[in-house]
Design a protein around this motif. Structure first.
Motif, PDB file in Angstrom:
ATOM      1  N   CYS A 102       0.829  -1.210   0.000  1.00  0.00           N
ATOM      2  CA  CYS A 102       0.000   0.000   0.000  1.00  0.00           C
ATOM      3  C   CYS A 102       0.861   1.258   0.000  1.00  0.00           C
ATOM      4  O   CYS A 102       0.530   2.259  -0.650  1.00  0.00           O
ATOM      5  CB  CYS A 102      -0.923   0.014   1.218  1.00  0.00           C
ATOM      6  N   ALA A 103       1.989   1.207   0.729  1.00  0.00           N
ATOM      7  CA  ALA A 103       2.888   2.362   0.802  1.00  0.00           C
ATOM      8  C   ALA A 103       3.501   2.681  -0.553  1.00  0.00           C
ATOM      9  O   ALA A 103       3.776   3.853  -0.859  1.00  0.00           O
ATOM     10  CB  ALA A 103       3.989   2.112   1.828  1.00  0.00           C
ATOM     11  N   VAL A 104       3.725   1.662  -1.369  1.00  0.00           N
ATOM     12  CA  VAL A 104       4.234   1.889  -2.727  1.00  0.00           C
ATOM     13  C   VAL A 104       3.231   2.714  -3.523  1.00  0.00           C
ATOM     14  O   VAL A 104       3.599   3.666  -4.221  1.00  0.00           O
ATOM     15  CB  VAL A 104       4.527   0.544  -3.432  1.00  0.00           C
ATOM     16  N   ARG A 105       1.956   2.369  -3.408  1.00  0.00           N
ATOM     17  CA  ARG A 105       0.919   3.150  -4.095  1.00  0.00           C
ATOM     18  C   ARG A 105       0.873   4.576  -3.551  1.00  0.00           C
ATOM     19  O   ARG A 105       0.725   5.541  -4.304  1.00  0.00           O
ATOM     20  CB  ARG A 105      -0.433   2.467  -3.950  1.00  0.00           C
ATOM     21  N   SER A 106       0.984   4.703  -2.226  1.00  0.00           N
ATOM     22  CA  SER A 106       0.949   6.041  -1.619  1.00  0.00           C
ATOM     23  C   SER A 106       2.168   6.860  -2.027  1.00  0.00           C
ATOM     24  O   SER A 106       2.074   8.071  -2.249  1.00  0.00           O
ATOM     25  CB  SER A 106       0.899   5.920  -0.089  1.00  0.00           C
ATOM     26  N   SER A 107       3.318   6.207  -2.129  1.00  0.00           N
ATOM     27  CA  SER A 107       4.529   6.888  -2.563  1.00  0.00           C
ATOM     28  C   SER A 107       4.373   7.431  -3.986  1.00  0.00           C
ATOM     29  O   SER A 107       4.903   8.494  -4.327  1.00  0.00           O
ATOM     30  CB  SER A 107       5.721   5.927  -2.495  1.00  0.00           C
TER      31      SER A 107
ATOM     32  N   GLY B 129       5.783  17.317  -5.057  1.00  0.00           N
ATOM     33  CA  GLY B 129       7.107  17.520  -5.629  1.00  0.00           C
ATOM     34  C   GLY B 129       8.030  16.325  -5.632  1.00  0.00           C
ATOM     35  O   GLY B 129       9.162  16.423  -6.086  1.00  0.00           O
ATOM     36  N   LEU B 130       7.567  15.175  -5.132  1.00  0.00           N
ATOM     37  CA  LEU B 130       8.404  13.980  -5.121  1.00  0.00           C
ATOM     38  C   LEU B 130       8.432  13.359  -6.513  1.00  0.00           C
ATOM     39  O   LEU B 130       7.400  13.260  -7.175  1.00  0.00           O
ATOM     40  CB  LEU B 130       7.864  12.966  -4.104  1.00  0.00           C
ATOM     41  N   GLY B 131       9.615  12.929  -6.950  1.00  0.00           N
ATOM     42  CA  GLY B 131       9.718  12.252  -8.243  1.00  0.00           C
ATOM     43  C   GLY B 131       9.201  10.834  -8.157  1.00  0.00           C
ATOM     44  O   GLY B 131       8.476  10.473  -7.243  1.00  0.00           O
ATOM     45  N   GLY B 132       9.574  10.002  -9.100  1.00  0.00           N
ATOM     46  CA  GLY B 132       9.123   8.620  -9.089  1.00  0.00           C
ATOM     47  C   GLY B 132       8.076   8.359 -10.149  1.00  0.00           C
ATOM     48  O   GLY B 132       7.855   9.177 -11.049  1.00  0.00           O
TER      49      GLY B 132
END
Length: 546
Positions: free
Chosen positions: A207-212, A219-222
């Motif tokens: 779930c944290a991957v989806r939230s990330s 402003g976070l890349g990815g």
């Protein structure tokens, strides 16, 4: 007496089901159903988007960018989960009350820390991210803290429940031998709770991957950032390339979690064979260290820079703004602002009900062929080659739909539909359809097959089996999962509003953009009231369905 109780329970479940259907129908009246719901070029855009699924862009440069973006998404998810685990481990133990000496202190500890964990998880991670960016600036720690707080709250609550539910006999035996509270924890509670705690932590990592991914909004890349850029440039082929990277990452974590859980449960590891448990521990350590090194070296995160006088002044100014310290008529004390906020709260409630309704309808239409015992013919007494094909296709759709966050789905859907609660409801429904579908398909796979086979052997069709055999048997668990996801959806509706899907989220983003901090406070109050209401209604409905 038993027959009377069974009759009462049956009628209670029937009333609850009818009530949920009526509430869904009520939500549909919030939308004016007409051609005006779709943009002028919405149909053409929809065809372009769906056509691009089959033709994702595959170039060496884009694949390289996909791997780099995937690693950045994973790194932020892992660093956020590292802090979340520490918070959850400490607060979860305190919230369970197992370390308290007396009943009174146990009740106080449980009340305080369960309340704190409840507040932490009530606010969505993207809302936390906006608040942290406003308070400490655009730093990697804004995203990391935003992930750590709600996930720490969720994990902590689950850890507390797991610790409270461990078998009491081994604990009593340790107590009888004179073990201290710390020894009870280390040699009693934790070994017994280990498997469930690890399993749920791995699920929350997924779930944290989806939230990330959705942290691109601060402003976070990815992967989320690349998807957003590709959508802005109308490069739908690139969008699906990055979406498939995200799906692959989620699937790999899910597979790792399932294998690890099975190994821990079976507890069969031989010296001559590959020790998956030790490998998983080593891999986890490498990923955690690698993620933190990446954050500090590649993204130049400065932890001590958070404690500068400049950041202190920014934070103080932001908190004072939320409290309305220098405002004569703050929004949270203004009746007109309250009326507007409550209308948006009402819209948000309708959006969430509509979303869970759409997801449930889609699940009911697909769940039977998505069950493994239907595909192999053990449920229907009919083996057809195409059933495995439909099983594979639907299960892939489940995986893909739930791998992509609601906000990303909303970013795509607003290119087709005009702003409003409908695109938000559709985005939430698509994501949660995959989750509910998987859970409910597994319920069917665990069924006692004999009653269902009787319908099949008497010539019943798949629809008849679904409505007269499967659904009456699985409905209590179905309702439990539907209510649980409805509760989660209500917390998430504020997020899809960030891209123009209406409700509290859209106004929250506008208020943040125009620095109207007392409006933010008012919206957060309405949001928290909505979450509390959802908890109460969900809990009452679950008791009715039991």
């Amino acid at each position: 007496m038993n027959n009377l109780k069974s009759t009462i329970d049956y009628h209670k479940k029937g009333i609850l089901t009818a009530l949920l259907v009526l509430i869904f129908i009520w939500s549909l009246f919030s939308v004016t159903w007409s051609k005006d719901l779709i943009h002028a070029g919405g149909k053409a855009t929809m065809m372009q988007i769906f056509n691009s699924i089959l033709h994702p862009k595959v170039t060496p440069e884009l694949i390289k960018l996909g791997f780099i973006s995937t690693w950045r998404t994973l790194a932020y998810a892992v660093t956020g989960m590292t802090l979340a685990f520490i918070i959850a481990f400490v607060f979860g133990i305190l919230a369970s009350g197992i370390m308290a000496e007396r009943d009174a202190s146990r009740k106080v500890s449980k009340s305080i820390f369960r309340g704190l964990l409840g507040f932490m998880r009530a606010i969505h991670e993207l809302v936390w991210a906006w608040l942290f960016v406003a308070a400490i600036g655009l730093t990697p720690f804004a995203a990391i803290f935003a992930l750590a707080i709600p996930y720490g709250g969720t994990l902590g609550r689950i850890y507390a429940d797991i610790l409270n539910d461990v078998a009491k006999e081994p604990i009593r035996a340790l107590k009888a031998s004179g073990a201290t509270k710390l020894q009870l924890l280390i040699y009693g509670y934790l070994p017994l709770a280990k498997v469930d705690m690890i399993s749920y932590t791995m699920y929350r990592l997924e779930c944290a991957v989806r939230s990330s991914t959705i942290m691109s909004f601060v402003g976070l890349g990815g992967l989320g950032f690349q998807i957003q850029l590709s959508l802005q440039d109308l490069n739908y082929n690139e969008v699906w390339t990055f979406m498939f990277f995200l799906t692959a990452l989620v699937v790999l974590i899910d597979l790792w979690s399932n294998v690890l859980r099975n190994k821990l449960i079976s507890n069969k590891e031989y010296k001559k064979k590959f020790n998956f448990n030790k490998f998983s521990l080593l891999l986890a350590v490498v990923i955690i260290i690698g993620s933190w090194v990446f954050i500090f070296v590649a993204d130049k995160a400065d932890f001590f820079g958070l404690f500068t006088e400049k950041n202190y002044m920014y934070t103080k100014k932001f908190i004072n703004g939320l409290l309305g310290a220098q405002e004569a008529n703050p929004a949270f004390l203004n009746s007109e602002s309250w009326a507007k906020a409550l209308k948006l709260t009402y819209d948000t409630l309708q959006m969430s009900v509509m979303a869970i309704g759409f997801a449930t309808v889609a699940m009911l239409l697909t769940v039977l062929p998505a069950a493994r015992n239907v595909a192999d013919g053990s449920l229907t007494l009919s083996k057809k080659w195409y059933k495995w094909l439909s099983f594979g296709v639907i299960r892939f759709v489940y995986i893909f739909s739930r791998s992509v966050p609601e906000l990303v789905w909303a970013m795509i859907i607003v290119f087709i539909f005009k702003p409003g609660i409908l695109p938000g409801a559709i985005a939430l429904a698509i994501h949660n359809f995959g989750i509910i579908g998987k859970l409910c398909a597994e319920v069917i796979e665990d069924l006692d097959l004999r009653p269902i086979r009787n319908i099949a052997s008497s010539g019943g069709t798949s629809s008849q089996m679904l409505f007269y055999g499967v659904i009456p048997t699985v409905m209590p668990k179905f309702i439990t999962y539907i209510l649980y996801r409805g509760e989660v959806i209500l917390r998430t509706t504020i997020v899809v509003g960030f891209v123009g899907a209406g409700g509290l989220g859209q106004q929250f983003k506008l208020s943040m953009s125009y620095f109207k901090y007392t409006e933010i406070t008012l919206l957060l109050i309405c949001y928290l009231l909505l979450v509390v209401l959802a908890d109460l209604l969900s809990e009452g409905s679950r008791k009715l369905s039991e």
